[in-house]
Design a protein around this motif. Structure first.
Motif, mmCIF file in Angstrom:
data_model
loop_
_atom_site.group_PDB
_atom_site.id
_atom_site.type_symbol
_atom_site.label_atom_id
_atom_site.label_comp_id
_atom_site.label_asym_id
_atom_site.label_seq_id
_atom_site.Cartn_x
_atom_site.Cartn_y
_atom_site.Cartn_z
ATOM 1 N N HIS A 1 -4.157 -0.035 4.156
ATOM 2 C CA HIS A 1 -4.094 0.219 5.598
ATOM 3 C C HIS A 1 -5.055 -0.716 6.342
ATOM 4 N N ASN A 2 -6.238 -0.878 5.801
ATOM 5 C CA ASN A 2 -7.196 -1.772 6.459
ATOM 6 C C ASN A 2 -6.696 -3.200 6.490
ATOM 7 N N GLY B 1 -4.882 -3.678 10.019
ATOM 8 C CA GLY B 1 -6.148 -3.935 10.700
ATOM 9 C C GLY B 1 -6.870 -2.641 11.027
ATOM 10 N N GLY B 2 -6.603 -1.603 10.244
ATOM 11 C CA GLY B 2 -7.278 -0.322 10.466
ATOM 12 C C GLY B 2 -6.825 0.427 11.717
ATOM 13 N N GLN C 1 -5.758 3.019 13.964
ATOM 14 C CA GLN C 1 -5.596 4.459 13.791
ATOM 15 C C GLN C 1 -5.004 5.091 15.050
ATOM 16 N N THR D 1 0.642 5.890 8.739
ATOM 17 C CA THR D 1 -0.039 5.761 7.434
ATOM 18 C C THR D 1 -0.303 7.102 6.736
ATOM 19 N N LEU E 1 -5.523 3.661 1.660
ATOM 20 C CA LEU E 1 -6.451 3.405 2.766
ATOM 21 C C LEU E 1 -6.941 1.954 2.762
ATOM 22 N N ASN E 2 -7.099 1.390 1.561
ATOM 23 C CA ASN E 2 -7.469 -0.031 1.490
ATOM 24 C C ASN E 2 -6.377 -0.912 2.064
#
Ligand code: TYD
Length: 216
Positions: free
Chosen positions: A121-122, A126-127, A129, A99, A118-119
């Motif tokens: 990505h969430n 599912g965030g 990282q 990402t 980033l939105n």
């Protein structure tokens, strides 16, 4: 997610990250770590088709938001098919770009901004990282020159994955700046390796870092 370790490599085209990732993969295998190596875009059958669409310089008129959506579709597929199962199985996952690339290229380069990336990505990832991100930032002009040389070579050999490498210097400058911004913001996750140094020297620095983090 899972018990594995998620490691990503980031940097401009021509930063040498693919070479470093291969060397680290070999080192980890020698130490008997179970690893999965993948890349984005691509890494699944569906992802390879998305990759072709995204990177082929004959792809015309792709809007910046459509490009963004395709990057995340590719990533969602890779997580479902490759990354999540490998992490669940306790493996070390090495991923060439994730990402941060989308934030740097679409957010910075295409000027869509970080928030939208980033939105998404969430929602789409599912965030999920990375546990560690290695960001290679060599000298800007040198990496631009290497990317252009590769572009020429690939054009001669008929392989066409140059849609991004054809972008102008301003685009790459924005990508570069966004990478720096990400590194400053997420300094615990992102470790930056700056400047020009021999391949072997950078490899040793990466090995030391990864060894340390894996022990934690
Ligand atoms: P790749 O062949 O992986 O380039 P490199 O070997 O330099 O990493 O091509 C990926 C290209 O796609 C690269 O120019 C960066 C771009 N890209 C994005 O713009 N956004 C993304 O989210 C990702 C993963 C890649």
């Amino acid at each position: 997610m899972g018990r594995g370790f998620f490691l990503t490599f980031e940097g401009l085209d021509g930063s040498g990250k693919t070479t470093q990732m291969r060397k680290l993969a070999a080192w980890l295998e020698n130490r008997r770590h179970r690893i999965t190596v993948t890349r984005q875009p691509g890494g699944t059958r569906i992802g390879d088709r998305i990759r072709q669409l995204l990177l082929d310089s004959r792809t015309e008129n792709l809007s910046a938001r459509a490009e963004l959506g395709l990057m995340f579709s590719d990533r969602a597929q890779a997580i479902a098919e490759v990354i999540a199962p490998a992490l669940e199985a306790g493996k070390v996952v090495l991923c060439d770009r994730y990402t941060d690339s989308t934030e740097a290229y679409q957010g910075g380069g295409r000027q869509l901004g970080s928030d939208v990336v980033l939105n998404l990505h969430n929602v789409m990832c599912g965030g999920l990282q990375p546990d560690l991100t290695i960001l290679l930032i060599p000298d800007f002009d040198a990496s631009l020159r290497r990317a252009r040389r590769r572009n020429d070579r690939m054009q001669k050999s008929g392989t066409d994955e140059n849609r991004f490498e054809r972008e102008n210097e301003d685009f790459y400058r924005r990508v570069y700046e966004k990478y720096r911004e990400i590194a400053a913001r997420d300094h615990l996750r992102v470790v930056t390796i700056e400047g020009e140094a021999p391949i072997e020297e950078i490899h040793q620095r990466i090995v030391k870092l990864v060894e340390e983090r894996l022990e934690r």
